[in-house]
Design a protein around this motif. Structure first.
Motif, PDB file in Angstrom:
ATOM      1  N   ASN A  54       9.859  32.846  -2.094  1.00  0.00           N
ATOM      2  CA  ASN A  54       9.139  31.621  -1.741  1.00  0.00           C
ATOM      3  C   ASN A  54       7.631  31.803  -1.784  1.00  0.00           C
ATOM      4  O   ASN A  54       6.898  30.900  -2.198  1.00  0.00           O
ATOM      5  N   ALA A  55       7.156  32.986  -1.389  1.00  0.00           N
ATOM      6  CA  ALA A  55       5.722  33.260  -1.503  1.00  0.00           C
ATOM      7  C   ALA A  55       5.311  33.320  -2.966  1.00  0.00           C
ATOM      8  O   ALA A  55       4.268  32.779  -3.360  1.00  0.00           O
ATOM      9  N   MET A  56       6.144  33.955  -3.799  1.00  0.00           N
ATOM     10  CA  MET A  56       5.810  34.116  -5.215  1.00  0.00           C
ATOM     11  C   MET A  56       5.806  32.780  -5.946  1.00  0.00           C
ATOM     12  O   MET A  56       5.020  32.564  -6.882  1.00  0.00           O
ATOM     13  N   LEU A  57       6.684  31.868  -5.524  1.00  0.00           N
ATOM     14  CA  LEU A  57       6.754  30.572  -6.183  1.00  0.00           C
ATOM     15  C   LEU A  57       5.514  29.712  -5.939  1.00  0.00           C
ATOM     16  O   LEU A  57       5.322  28.693  -6.617  1.00  0.00           O
ATOM     17  N   LYS A  58       4.667  30.117  -5.014  1.00  0.00           N
ATOM     18  CA  LYS A  58       3.413  29.400  -4.775  1.00  0.00           C
ATOM     19  C   LYS A  58       2.344  29.765  -5.798  1.00  0.00           C
ATOM     20  O   LYS A  58       1.304  29.109  -5.870  1.00  0.00           O
ATOM     21  N   VAL A  59       2.588  30.813  -6.581  1.00  0.00           N
ATOM     22  CA  VAL A  59       1.638  31.219  -7.613  1.00  0.00           C
ATOM     23  C   VAL A  59       1.860  30.335  -8.838  1.00  0.00           C
ATOM     24  O   VAL A  59       2.993  30.240  -9.329  1.00  0.00           O
ATOM     25  N   PRO A  60       0.833  29.688  -9.352  1.00  0.00           N
ATOM     26  CA  PRO A  60       1.005  28.833 -10.530  1.00  0.00           C
ATOM     27  C   PRO A  60       1.639  29.586 -11.694  1.00  0.00           C
ATOM     28  O   PRO A  60       1.269  30.721 -11.991  1.00  0.00           O
ATOM     29  N   GLY A  61       2.615  28.956 -12.315  1.00  0.00           N
ATOM     30  CA  GLY A  61       3.254  29.540 -13.482  1.00  0.00           C
ATOM     31  C   GLY A  61       4.465  30.387 -13.193  1.00  0.00           C
ATOM     32  O   GLY A  61       5.149  30.814 -14.124  1.00  0.00           O
ATOM     33  N   VAL A  62       4.774  30.662 -11.931  1.00  0.00           N
ATOM     34  CA  VAL A  62       5.949  31.461 -11.588  1.00  0.00           C
ATOM     35  C   VAL A  62       7.178  30.555 -11.534  1.00  0.00           C
ATOM     36  O   VAL A  62       7.146  29.487 -10.915  1.00  0.00           O
ATOM     37  N   GLN A  63       8.249  30.996 -12.158  1.00  0.00           N
ATOM     38  CA  GLN A  63       9.505  30.255 -12.181  1.00  0.00           C
ATOM     39  C   GLN A  63      10.630  31.149 -11.687  1.00  0.00           C
ATOM     40  O   GLN A  63      10.682  32.332 -12.036  1.00  0.00           O
ATOM     41  N   CYS A  64      11.522  30.608 -10.884  1.00  0.00           N
ATOM     42  CA  CYS A  64      12.723  31.335 -10.484  1.00  0.00           C
ATOM     43  C   CYS A  64      13.832  30.955 -11.454  1.00  0.00           C
ATOM     44  O   CYS A  64      14.246  29.792 -11.510  1.00  0.00           O
ATOM     45  N   VAL A  65      14.327  31.937 -12.217  1.00  0.00           N
ATOM     46  CA  VAL A  65      15.331  31.652 -13.237  1.00  0.00           C
ATOM     47  C   VAL A  65      16.682  32.298 -12.940  1.00  0.00           C
ATOM     48  O   VAL A  65      17.661  32.011 -13.627  1.00  0.00           O
ATOM     49  N   ALA A  66      16.759  33.166 -11.912  1.00  0.00           N
ATOM     50  CA  ALA A  66      18.016  33.858 -11.645  1.00  0.00           C
ATOM     51  C   ALA A  66      18.084  34.323 -10.202  1.00  0.00           C
ATOM     52  O   ALA A  66      17.076  34.741  -9.623  1.00  0.00           O
ATOM     53  N   LEU A  67      19.293  34.266  -9.650  1.00  0.00           N
ATOM     54  CA  LEU A  67      19.576  34.787  -8.316  1.00  0.00           C
ATOM     55  C   LEU A  67      20.801  35.679  -8.394  1.00  0.00           C
ATOM     56  O   LEU A  67      21.738  35.387  -9.139  1.00  0.00           O
ATOM     57  N   CYS A  68      20.816  36.743  -7.592  1.00  0.00           N
ATOM     58  CA  CYS A  68      21.959  37.652  -7.563  1.00  0.00           C
ATOM     59  C   CYS A  68      22.228  38.078  -6.126  1.00  0.00           C
ATOM     60  O   CYS A  68      21.302  38.451  -5.403  1.00  0.00           O
ATOM     61  N   ASP A  69      23.485  38.017  -5.725  1.00  0.00           N
ATOM     62  CA  ASP A  69      23.864  38.497  -4.394  1.00  0.00           C
ATOM     63  C   ASP A  69      25.347  38.799  -4.376  1.00  0.00           C
ATOM     64  O   ASP A  69      26.138  38.131  -5.059  1.00  0.00           O
ATOM     65  N   VAL A  70      25.734  39.813  -3.580  1.00  0.00           N
ATOM     66  CA  VAL A  70      27.152  40.146  -3.446  1.00  0.00           C
ATOM     67  C   VAL A  70      27.848  39.222  -2.449  1.00  0.00           C
ATOM     68  O   VAL A  70      29.068  39.240  -2.350  1.00  0.00           O
ATOM     69  N   ASP A  71      27.072  38.437  -1.712  1.00  0.00           N
ATOM     70  CA  ASP A  71      27.614  37.475  -0.760  1.00  0.00           C
ATOM     71  C   ASP A  71      27.478  36.081  -1.367  1.00  0.00           C
ATOM     72  O   ASP A  71      26.389  35.495  -1.395  1.00  0.00           O
TER      73      ASP A  71
END
Length: 433
Positions: A54-71
């Motif tokens: 969430n902190a990183m997504l505040k930087v212009p141009g950053v996109q979240c394209v993938a999530l990974c979790d065993v839960d």
């Protein structure tokens, strides 16, 4: 240990050469001025992993394209939260599949400590830049392998010691280095955590539906599922983490070393135990005092679960005790307490910035610029302080005063050397890089 002695010593030499970076901060640090897209994947979507994203997504141009979790329960929850913000990442149950995604430029590793090494080495080998939660590794051997991987593959690796990006910590270190405190003979660092109460003993049982418990264990020894060893609470068990020493120690002891421009200690001794909650489920000590010996000063670490009444009225901090006065710094700010009339006091200088947001922005800036020297918490620094904290735990666990040979990268004690590497099980091995 699964790394060869030659490889181990070679990496220790690399770490020794990087001590300057580990005990100092870049003189300038920027927040990305470039706008090109950086596509990020998150491995471990709970807790600090989620906060980092969430902190990183505040930087212009950053996109979240993938999530990974065993839960799958947490994974789907995070996917829904992002969907509400018009973000639709791909979802993965295995980190290898996420790392094979060509649309991922960089990854955040927010998994339990015992998985950091495998995730980071795999990510570097896959050509991804990495923001990894602290502590960097769960053993000294793991830290060495991780440094070797980052250097071999030329990746930008930022360790989540975000206080290194806060201006008031930098200002406090400048004051310490000014000499105004006089000769500094003792540095204290501590974490008194009143929120950390007793963990009641709970029976083993089946893992929650949607949890791949075998993969969660990874290299840790096989044992039945227990809720006390799962989300968040894993940090109080030796198989997965190192208690408050590695959880908070890497933050506050980091600045003890930066302030003193220190490298490695000559000896370490520690005493403590489960004094507050002797019969609860946790394994790591709830009370600990550790003393690191240097040539002409000592560094002392203290932690205590269940109480907030730490030194100087602060539940965490680092204090530099000099002949003329004492500087105390924590996340809220810093001040100087004079020794009588030997110097003027400095009133509390309050924090004015968001360290986590600055830290993630610094990482993205370096991902774009490829100027790896501009990282505020490079992997060499993260490895150095993680190893330093592990030394304290090793002294506690052996019950010995242990002596460190910086040239050999080993202790003088056989019992201490047995704890240089975490035990790996289930077919996993510490990576050879």
């Amino acid at each position: 240990m699964n790394t060869s002695r030659r490889k181990f010593l070679g990496t220790m030499t690399t770490l020794a050469a990087a001590v300057g970076a580990a005990s100092a901060l870049p003189r300038t640090f920027s927040i990305g001025s470039h706008q090109q897209a950086v596509r990020v994947g998150l491995i471990g979507t709970n807790g600090m992993g989620w906060a980092n994203l969430n902190a990183m997504l505040k930087v212009p141009g950053v996109q979240c394209v993938a999530l990974c979790d065993v839960d799958a329960n947490v994974l789907n929850k995070r996917a829904e939260e992002l969907k509400a913000r018009s973000i639709t990442p791909k979802l993965y149950a295995k980190h290898e599949d996420l790392l094979a995604d060509p649309n991922v430029d960089a990854v955040i590793i927010g998994t339990p400590d015992h998985w950091h090494c495998l995730h980071l080495v795999d990510a570097c080998a896959a050509g991804k830049d990495v923001y990894v939660e602290k502590p960097l590794g769960n053993s000294i051997a793991e830290c060495n392998a991780m440094v070797a991987a980052a250097q071999k593959y030329g990746r930008a690796v930022q360790v989540g010691q975000w206080q290194r990006s806060q201006q008031h910590f930098r200002d406090a270190m400048d004051f310490v280095h000014s000499g105004k405190l006089g000769k500094i003979r003792l540095v204290k660092a501590w974490a008194y955590q009143g929120w950390m109460k007793s963990i009641p003993v709970k029976p083993d049982g089946p893992a929650p539906e949607g949890v791949d418990y075998t993969r969660w264990l990874g290299p840790a020894r096989q044992r039945p599922f227990n809720p006390n060893r799962f989300h968040f609470e894993f940090r109080w068990f030796w198989d997965y983490a190192g208690g408050l020493m590695t959880d908070w120690g890497v933050h506050m002891l980091d600045f003890a070393l930066i302030g003193m421009k220190a490298t490695t200690p000559k000896s370490i001794m520690a005493t403590g135990g489960k004094f507050a909650y002797p019969d609860d489920a946790a394994e790591t000590p709830d009370t600990l005092t550790t003393v690191y010996e240097f040539d002409d000063f000592t560094v002392q670490w203290e932690h205590a679960n269940g109480i907030d009444g730490g030194p100087y009225g602060r539940n965490h901090g680092t204090a530099f005790i000099g002949n003329y006065g004492t500087l105390v710094v924590d996340r809220s700010g810093w001040e100087v307490i004079p020794e009588g009339d030997r110097m003027e006091p400095v009133s509390l200088q309050k924090s004015q910035d968001n360290g986590l947001e600055k830290h993630t922005a610094n990482f993205i800036d370096v991902v774009r610029s490829r100027k790896l020297e501009a990282l505020n918490a490079p992997i060499t620094a993260g490895a150095h302080i993680a190893i330093f904290s592990q030394m304290g735990n090793i002294a506690y666990r052996t019950g010995e005063k242990v002596y460190w040979d910086a040239q050999k990268g080993r202790f003088s004690s056989d019992s201490a050397n047995k704890l240089l590497a975490a035990e790996y099980h289930n077919g996993y091995k510490i990576p050879k890089v």
